[in-house]
Design an enzyme around this catalytic site. Structure first.
Site, short mmCIF file in Angstrom:
data_model
loop_
_atom_site.label_atom_id
_atom_site.label_comp_id
_atom_site.label_asym_id
_atom_site.label_seq_id
_atom_site.Cartn_x
_atom_site.Cartn_y
_atom_site.Cartn_z
N ASN A 90 0.73 -1.09 -0.15
CA ASN A 90 -0.35 -0.21 -0.01
C ASN A 90 0.98 1.29 0.35
OD1 ASN A 90 -1.64 1.87 0.14
ND2 ASN A 90 -2.34 1.33 2.83
N LYS A 105 -0.30 4.05 -0.38
CA LYS A 105 -0.71 5.28 0.00
C LYS A 105 -0.77 6.78 -0.80
CE LYS A 105 -0.11 3.53 4.82
NZ LYS A 105 -0.27 3.43 6.11
N HIS A 162 -9.33 0.57 4.70
CA HIS A 162 -8.42 1.53 5.36
C HIS A 162 -8.98 1.61 6.30
CE1 HIS A 162 -4.94 2.50 6.23
NE2 HIS A 162 -3.70 1.23 5.79
N GLU A 192 -7.12 4.15 7.66
CA GLU A 192 -6.95 5.42 7.02
C GLU A 192 -8.34 6.49 6.72
OE1 GLU A 192 -2.93 5.37 5.49
OE2 GLU A 192 -2.23 5.12 7.57
N GLU A 225 -6.34 -4.75 10.22
CA GLU A 225 -4.71 -4.23 10.60
C GLU A 225 -5.36 -3.26 11.93
OE1 GLU A 225 -2.93 -2.94 6.83
OE2 GLU A 225 -4.07 -2.08 6.79
N GLY A 227 1.92 2.17 10.67
CA GLY A 227 2.71 3.71 10.27
C GLY A 227 2.69 3.66 11.85
N SER A 254 3.28 -1.69 10.52
CA SER A 254 4.42 -1.67 11.00
C SER A 254 5.05 -3.00 10.74
CB SER A 254 4.97 -1.67 12.20
OG SER A 254 4.19 -0.16 12.20
C1 PEP Z 1 -0.94 -0.36 5.36
O1 PEP Z 1 -1.06 0.82 5.09
O2 PEP Z 1 -2.11 -1.08 5.14
C2 PEP Z 1 -0.19 -0.28 6.59
C3 PEP Z 1 0.26 -1.92 8.04
O3 PEP Z 1 0.80 0.43 6.87
P1 PEP Z 1 2.41 0.73 7.49
O4 PEP Z 1 2.91 -1.18 7.09
O5 PEP Z 1 3.21 1.42 7.32
O6 PEP Z 1 1.52 0.16 8.85
#
Ligand code: PEP
Length: 263
Positions: free
Chosen positions: A9, A11, A95, A97, A169, A175, A215
């Site tokens: 992803n 983003k 997601h 976000e 997640e 993040g 992460s």
């Molecule tokens: C994500 O954007 O789904 C994600 C898991 O981001 P990160 O790996 O940066 O935590």
């Protein structure tokens, strides 16, 4: 044996001018038999990434990061599922976000998921709890609500045939550099399958891939792939770094070989 998936992803990173090169580099560094690779760039980079991958490695799929819940209409700035056809074959829905920034509800996410499936796009449905919810012992309940809200009433066999993947997640891990433990992620993958059973999806619950996201790096990825109930990773920040992706997909390749998927 369940599919092994690593989805990137990106983003709101990359531009049409540089996304193709990055996709090409990642594709070249992540050739692992039996691993399904997906790159989800921003909408405006879908074409550049698709063109680059068609040339460099057509086995890497292209995904969008979102899709609108209507087919067409007066929705300024939005992109519908039919618009993505030809540009992407996967799409992320739900997601955290977008739940946070665009106020997406489970009901809305369920409609997006339906539009994705109708257009032949494989959905990655993201679910996960906030830190306070985990600390209150409510993680499994929250995720159950996300699944129920998005999937209830949908035909399990058709949804599975459409390629549904669930990504666990935890919001506090996205993040932040603070990943879940493998054991906690595995417990949540089991909870997801229990929720699917309870929704009347018992026939397909064991076959739907569950990814961990939050992460993930090449350093901690082993803790997730060591868990048989986890089938891959949804990777954000680290997915922009070819070295990181090489390490993550190499570890996914070990799982794919152990599952007899590598051909
Ligand atoms: C994500 O954007 O789904 C994600 C898991 O981001 P990160 O790996 O940066 O935590």
């Amino acid at each position: 044996m369940r599919e092994v998936v690593v989805a990137a992803n990106w983003k709101m990173h990359t531009t049409p001018a540089d996304a193709g090169d990055l996709a090409r580099t990642i594709a070249a560094r992540t050739r692992e038999p039996g691993v399904t690779r997906v790159i989800c760039p921003p909408y405006v980079c879908l074409e550049a990434v698709g063109v680059a991958l068609a040339d460099a490695d057509p086995d890497v799929a292209v995904g969008a990061q979102n899709v609108h819940h209507e087919l067409a209409g007066a929705y300024t700035g939005e992109v519908s599922a039919p618009m993505l056809v030809g540009l992407a074959t996967w799409v992320i829905v739900g997601h955290s976000e977008r739940r946070r920034d665009a106020g997406e509800t489970d009901e809305l996410i369920g409609r997006k998921l339906g539009r994705a499936l109708d257009a032949g796009l494989r959905p990655i449905l993201c679910v996960g709890e906030q830190l306070e919810e985990r600390e209150a012992g409510r993680a499994a309940d929250v995720v159950d609500g996300h699944l129920r809200g998005a999937l209830e009433g949908r035909d399990p066999a058709a949804t599975h045939a459409g390629g549904l993947v669930v990504a666990y997640e935890p919001v506090w891990a996205i993040g932040t550099g603070r990943n879940a433990t493998g054991a906690d992620a595995a417990a949540m993958a089991d909870a997801i399958r229990t929720s699917l059973d309870a929704l009347g999806w018992a026939d397909v619950a064991g076959a739907i891939p569950v990814l961990y996201g939050g992460s993930v790096t090449s350093t901690n990825v082993d803790t997730f792939f060591a868990e048989p109930s986890i089938d891959g990773a949804l990777v954000g920040g680290a997915s922009l770094k070819p070295d990181e992706m090489a390490g993550i997909v190499a570890r996914a390749g070990m799982t794919a070989r152990a599952r007899g998927l590598a051909g």
